[in-house]
Motif scaffolding. Structure first.
Motif, PDB file in Angstrom:
ATOM      1  N   ILE A 710       0.805  -1.119  -0.138  1.00 38.34           N
ATOM      2  CA  ILE A 710       0.008   0.078  -0.057  1.00 38.34           C
ATOM      3  C   ILE A 710       1.000   1.224  -0.044  1.00 38.34           C
ATOM      4  N   MET A 711       0.554   2.161  -0.808  1.00 38.44           N
ATOM      5  CA  MET A 711       1.475   3.405  -1.152  1.00 38.44           C
ATOM      6  C   MET A 711       0.303   4.430  -0.884  1.00 38.44           C
ATOM      7  N   ALA A 712       1.013   5.468  -0.193  1.00 30.85           N
ATOM      8  CA  ALA A 712       0.239   6.733   0.173  1.00 30.85           C
ATOM      9  C   ALA A 712       1.200   7.960  -0.077  1.00 30.85           C
ATOM     10  N   ALA A 713       0.365   9.235  -0.345  1.00 36.11           N
ATOM     11  CA  ALA A 713       1.197  10.319  -0.805  1.00 36.11           C
ATOM     12  C   ALA A 713       1.931  11.141   0.649  1.00 36.11           C
ATOM     13  N   PHE A 714       1.295  10.742   1.723  1.00 34.67           N
ATOM     14  CA  PHE A 714       1.681  11.427   2.902  1.00 34.67           C
ATOM     15  C   PHE A 714       2.013  10.502   3.942  1.00 34.67           C
ATOM     16  N   ARG A 715       3.029  10.916   4.619  1.00 31.68           N
ATOM     17  CA  ARG A 715       3.368  10.072   5.792  1.00 31.68           C
ATOM     18  C   ARG A 715       2.216   9.664   6.770  1.00 31.68           C
ATOM     19  N   VAL A 744      11.305  -1.607  -5.510  1.00 30.93           N
ATOM     20  CA  VAL A 744      10.520  -2.391  -5.094  1.00 30.93           C
ATOM     21  C   VAL A 744       9.106  -2.866  -5.813  1.00 30.93           C
ATOM     22  N   GLU A 745       8.821  -4.047  -5.910  1.00 30.22           N
ATOM     23  CA  GLU A 745       7.706  -4.447  -6.499  1.00 30.22           C
ATOM     24  C   GLU A 745       6.830  -5.445  -5.710  1.00 30.22           C
ATOM     25  N   ARG A 746       5.509  -5.364  -5.410  1.00 27.13           N
ATOM     26  CA  ARG A 746       4.452  -6.194  -5.181  1.00 27.13           C
ATOM     27  C   ARG A 746       3.407  -6.741  -6.166  1.00 27.13           C
ATOM     28  N   GLU A 747       3.028  -7.866  -5.863  1.00 28.94           N
ATOM     29  CA  GLU A 747       2.091  -8.520  -6.844  1.00 28.94           C
ATOM     30  C   GLU A 747       0.963  -7.635  -6.736  1.00 28.94           C
ATOM     31  N   VAL A 748       0.427  -7.139  -5.727  1.00 34.31           N
ATOM     32  CA  VAL A 748      -0.824  -5.908  -5.579  1.00 34.31           C
ATOM     33  C   VAL A 748      -0.278  -4.853  -4.944  1.00 34.31           C
ATOM     34  N   ILE A 749      -0.657  -3.675  -5.650  1.00 36.03           N
ATOM     35  CA  ILE A 749      -0.257  -2.288  -5.156  1.00 36.03           C
ATOM     36  C   ILE A 749      -1.589  -1.342  -5.122  1.00 36.03           C
ATOM     37  N   VAL A 750      -1.868  -1.178  -3.789  1.00 40.39           N
ATOM     38  CA  VAL A 750      -2.996  -0.187  -3.586  1.00 40.39           C
ATOM     39  C   VAL A 750      -2.557   1.064  -3.421  1.00 40.39           C
ATOM     40  N   LEU A 751      -2.694   2.336  -4.262  1.00 37.76           N
ATOM     41  CA  LEU A 751      -2.318   3.546  -3.954  1.00 37.76           C
ATOM     42  C   LEU A 751      -3.339   4.551  -3.272  1.00 37.76           C
ATOM     43  N   SER A 752      -3.006   5.434  -2.522  1.00 38.68           N
ATOM     44  CA  SER A 752      -3.946   6.359  -1.934  1.00 38.68           C
ATOM     45  C   SER A 752      -3.388   7.775  -2.177  1.00 38.68           C
ATOM     46  N   LEU A 753      -4.242   8.351  -2.981  1.00 44.16           N
ATOM     47  CA  LEU A 753      -3.677   9.766  -3.552  1.00 44.16           C
ATOM     48  C   LEU A 753      -3.850  10.934  -2.265  1.00 44.16           C
ATOM     49  N   THR A 754      -4.565  10.553  -1.446  1.00 48.42           N
ATOM     50  CA  THR A 754      -4.756  11.383  -0.072  1.00 48.42           C
ATOM     51  C   THR A 754      -5.516  12.356  -0.417  1.00 48.42           C
ATOM     52  N   ARG A 755      -4.815  13.274  -1.129  1.00 44.03           N
ATOM     53  CA  ARG A 755      -5.261  14.895  -1.248  1.00 44.03           C
ATOM     54  C   ARG A 755      -6.738  14.901  -1.961  1.00 44.03           C
TER      55      ARG A 755
END
Length: 823
Positions: A710-715, A744-755
């Motif tokens: 899981i990736m997010a734009a802000f800490r 780094v790679e993952r089978e599944v990536i979930v991205l939260s743009l947050t803003r």
């Protein structure tokens, strides 16, 4: 030592920004101190280097040359920055944060000669170092206690909530200044210590060993993040056990010092060599070379990968004696096999026969990337052929276990250099760009080794003449170079001064000696180096790899990759060619990889169009199918939403494409008051809740938590999502910012743009944070998934951004848009 009422104030203050800290606590940091106590230093490589230098150089016969390398140590170029500089910078903090503070800096590409180039980079490094010092002030703590470990008395621990996720991140080697809240009776604990006062105001200067992320113990109790630091001698430990401390952090300036040393080296070499190395204008003209077909390495390379290997082998077969050739450049997006191509190039080079033995230095900006290369090279090379060098201060606990067989450790457990005969025998040495400076310190650079060989030859000849003997033949190896090749992987993530460090090890400007071949690999369209000063960002975030691709060419195009303009700065539509005059001149200069080996072909469509001028192709032949497992997961995720947009795309919907956009109209929440690491932290609870439900759905469908990223734009959003997942027993899911997923790679990536609030976007852009109008960060976010990509964001805001607007059009056309829509 404190009253109950003051203790309550201390605990509250430790979680607040400095402006809320009681005045009496802040004044402790300004009082003059009577005594400075230094903790026990961690293992230091320099002591070992001095011993090696004295045994290998200083003990040699007296030199007959003018180099005087027996008496002048090679680390004379080290620029030490005293800790007092930190205190001198303090009064400038208010000036630097004022709206009227607008310093101006030139960039390396604007340099007018070598001296101007060195001055420009010196100014940029100084500005960045000062900015980091001021940002580290945000980490200051008030009223913390120090916990010592009886089993390891020279280490201590301080609990600081959230310190592991601080930005800039706390690094091993950073300094810590600890001041007790009250004067201490040092004379009672130190024999022979004399003081004019019964109690002394003390400052303890320690060093960060590492930070440890907090967790929950078996009882369900939460353990905060911790900083492990060096500590005092055992006889002083009882004195400070009951004290509370103010703690301040100072960033380590080791990399800064090494960059300054590399710039000093650049000022000493011949101007013509420096020009051809940094601002080349002539392509190498080489005869054809047909490598041996007996090698077992590289049988499965594609055409462009093979072309780069051929380029390396051709240059190796026809070495240069007079000047250093322009660096070879290998570039391409994630998943195209850049590291594999470098690996084959290294192994094929070692197999080549010739008059000179091949020895290779491999560098990367980060330890993570260096460990990856070592692990892969270790499948083919033994510990006698391959050496992974670490700085002595690096904690052994932070090194992967499989790396240890390729290292050398001293009696105290710290990392050391190998014996001289072993060092000279290694065929491949891997280290970070910064740690390559150790070779200069130890006298193991190409120039210093060549000088020592020549001095030895002179000494032998003088001894023969004194003996009235005559030498037949010649002394072999005088024109050889020790490191014949330098490969820098992930070169786009290194600053230009950082790249100069390994160059200072391998480049020898002496004529009539074999010159090193240099290769840079990386993707200039993905994340640049982390630079925290907005004023130094333009100059330091452009790597030498990217600058080479933008060099003006003689008689050709105005720029090799094309200058950035208002219409191309996000897409850079010009082809990446590193050539000088004709279209075929890049035959011995660069290769751009376009064949991707990663994931479903549909995952390439958007990145290829937005960032790689629609040149990417997938190795997988079909695009309209997917594995049954992931199709099932996709259907379950889609069923969570009652809205599919648009609902009339059945003729274009691609049900097998593993891409999903979930529209969420959330609300931004600033958590600046709740966190100490800066004011740029934002969270979005609505997006976090949506992501929690998506992860729960995937886990129910059999997706492993370790395969989800899981990736997010802000800490702050990272921390919020992490807390939600842990509260539902999903703590094994990796959550981080986009920067944490570089390489780094993952089978599944979930991205939260947050803003979600448009009015904050200009602030994000000025601070280079978030995911709007940040093309390199967006590129990384969209290219980390191998099997499934899920993006969660506010479509009303996304449509106003050029890149995300294109992504929305893609999702709308192919039926990948679910959740909230923009009317």
């Amino acid at each position: 030592m404190t009253t109950p009422s003051s203790k309550k104030g201390i605990d509250d203050a430790s979680l607040l920004a400095p402006c809320f800290v009681p005045l009496w606590l802040r004044q402790i940091n300004t009082y003059p101190v009577n005594q400075v106590l230094h903790t026990r230093d961690p293992p230091n490589m320099l002591d070992h280097i001095i011993r090696i230098y004295q045994t290998s150089v200083a003990s040699c016969p007296q030199c007959l040359c003018k180099e005087s390398h027996n008496t002048r140590r090679p680390w004379i170029f080290d620029s030490k920055i005293p800790i007092d500089y930190y205190y001198a910078l303090g009064p400038q903090a208010a000036i630097r944060t004022s709206p009227n503070f607008r310093p101006s800096f030139k960039n390396a590409e604007d340099a007018n000669g070598r001296c101007d180039y060195v001055n420009i980079l010196n100014s940029l490094l100084r500005e960045e170092n000062e900015e980091k010092m001021i940002l580290y002030e945000n980490f200051s703590q008030y009223g913390v206690t120090v916990q010592t470990d009886p089993k390891n008395p020279h280490r201590a621990t301080i609990e600081i909530p959230g310190i592991h996720d601080a930005r800039p991140s706390i690094q091993p080697g950073d300094k810590m200044l600890l001041r007790p809240h009250y004067p201490v009776p040092l004379a009672n604990y130190l024999k022979g210590f004399q003081s004019n006062q019964q109690r002394d105001r003390v400052e303890i200067r320690a060093e960060v060993i590492r930070t440890v992320r907090g967790r929950s113990n078996r009882k369900g109790e939460r353990i905060n993040d911790r900083v492990i630091l060096t500590w005092l001698d055992s006889k002083l430990v009882p004195l400070f056990q009951s004290f509370h401390f103010n703690v301040r952090f100072i960033p380590s300036n080791i990399v800064h010092q090494r960059c300054l040393a590399a710039l000093t080296w650049l000022s000493t070499i011949k101007p013509a060599i420096a020009k051809e190395l940094l601002y080349p204008t002539k392509e190498p003209i080489l005869p054809d070379y047909s490598p041996s077909s007996d090698s077992c390495h590289g049988k499965d390379l594609n055409e462009k990968q093979s072309a780069f290997v051929q380029m390396v082998l051709t240059r190796t077969a026809h070495p240069s004696m007079e000047t250093v050739r322009p660096p070879m450049v290998l570039t391409g997006p994630a998943g195209t096999g850049k590291t594999k191509t470098l690996l084959v190039s290294i192994l094929r080079t070692l197999e080549m026969e010739g008059d000179h033995k091949k020895r290779i230095l491999v560098c990367t900006p980060s330890h993570t990337a260096a460990d990856v290369l070592t692990r892969r090279l270790g499948q083919y090379l033994s510990s006698k052929q391959l050496f992974r060098m670490y700085e002595a201060e690096r904690p052994v606990e932070m090194v992967p276990a499989e790396m240890l067989q390729f290292t050398r450790q001293g009696a105290q457990g710290g990392f050391t250099l190998p014996l001289i005969k072993d060092f000279l025998a290694f065929q491949v040495i891997v280290c970070t760009c910064s740690d390559a400076h150790i070779f200069n310190q130890a006298g193991f650079s190409n120039r210093l080794l060549r000088v020592r060989r020549n001095c030895l030859a002179t000494y032998i000849q003088s001894q023969i003449q004194r003996s009235h003997l005559k030498m037949s033949g010649e002394i072999l190896g005088l024109q050889e170079t020790h490191f014949t090749h330098l490969f820098i992987d992930e070169a786009a993530q290194a600053t230009e001064p950082e790249t100069l460090i390994p160059l200072s090890v391998v480049v020898d400007d002496e004529p009539n000696s074999v010159k090193v071949e240099i290769a840079l690999a990386g993707d200039p369209r993905q994340l640049s180096p982390n630079i925290y000063s907005r004023w130094a960002a333009d100059g330091l975030q452009t790597s030498i790899l990217e600058r080479l691709l933008r060099l003006p060419s003689l008689g050709g195009r105005s720029h090799l990759m094309g200058p950035p303009t208002s219409s191309t700065w996000t897409t850079m539509d010009e082809l990446i060619e590193y050539s000088f005059q004709r279209e075929d001149d890049h035959k011995h200069l660069s290769v751009f990889l376009t064949m991707s080996y990663r994931g479903h072909p549909s995952l390439l469509i958007v990145p290829s169009k937005l960032f790689y001028f629609d040149k990417l192709r997938s190795i997988h032949p079909t695009i309209n199918n997917c594995e049954d497992k992931w199709c099932s997961v996709m259907r379950e995720i889609e069923s969570m939403s009652k809205i599919a947009y648009p609902d009339d795309v059945t003729h274009t919907k691609q049900a097998s494409w593993p891409i999903h956009f979930r529209g969420v109209i959330g609300h931004d929440l600033s958590v600046a008051v709740e966190s100490f690491w800066g004011s740029n932290s934002w969270s979005n609870e609505q997006e976090a809740e949506e992501i929690l439900q998506i992860v729960q759905t995937m886990v129910r469908e059999g997706v492993s938590t370790q395969s989800i990223g899981i990736m997010a734009a802000f800490r702050a959003q990272v921390l919020l999502i992490r807390r939600l997942l842990r509260s539902h027993d999903l703590g094994a899911v990796n959550v981080g910012m986009v920067e944490d997923y570089q390489s780094v790679e993952r089978e599944v990536i979930v991205l939260s743009l947050t803003r979600s609030n448009e009015s904050f976007v200009p602030f994000d852009i000025s601070r280079r944070v978030g995911l709007y109008m940040q093309p390199k960060r967006v590129n990384v976010a969209l290219t980390r998934a191998e099997k499934l990509l899920i993006v969660v964001g506010n479509p009303k805001l996304m449509k106003k951004d050029k890149l995300w607007g294109e992504f929305l059009l893609f999702c709308r056309h192919y039926g990948c848009w679910y959740g909230e829509v923009d009317s």
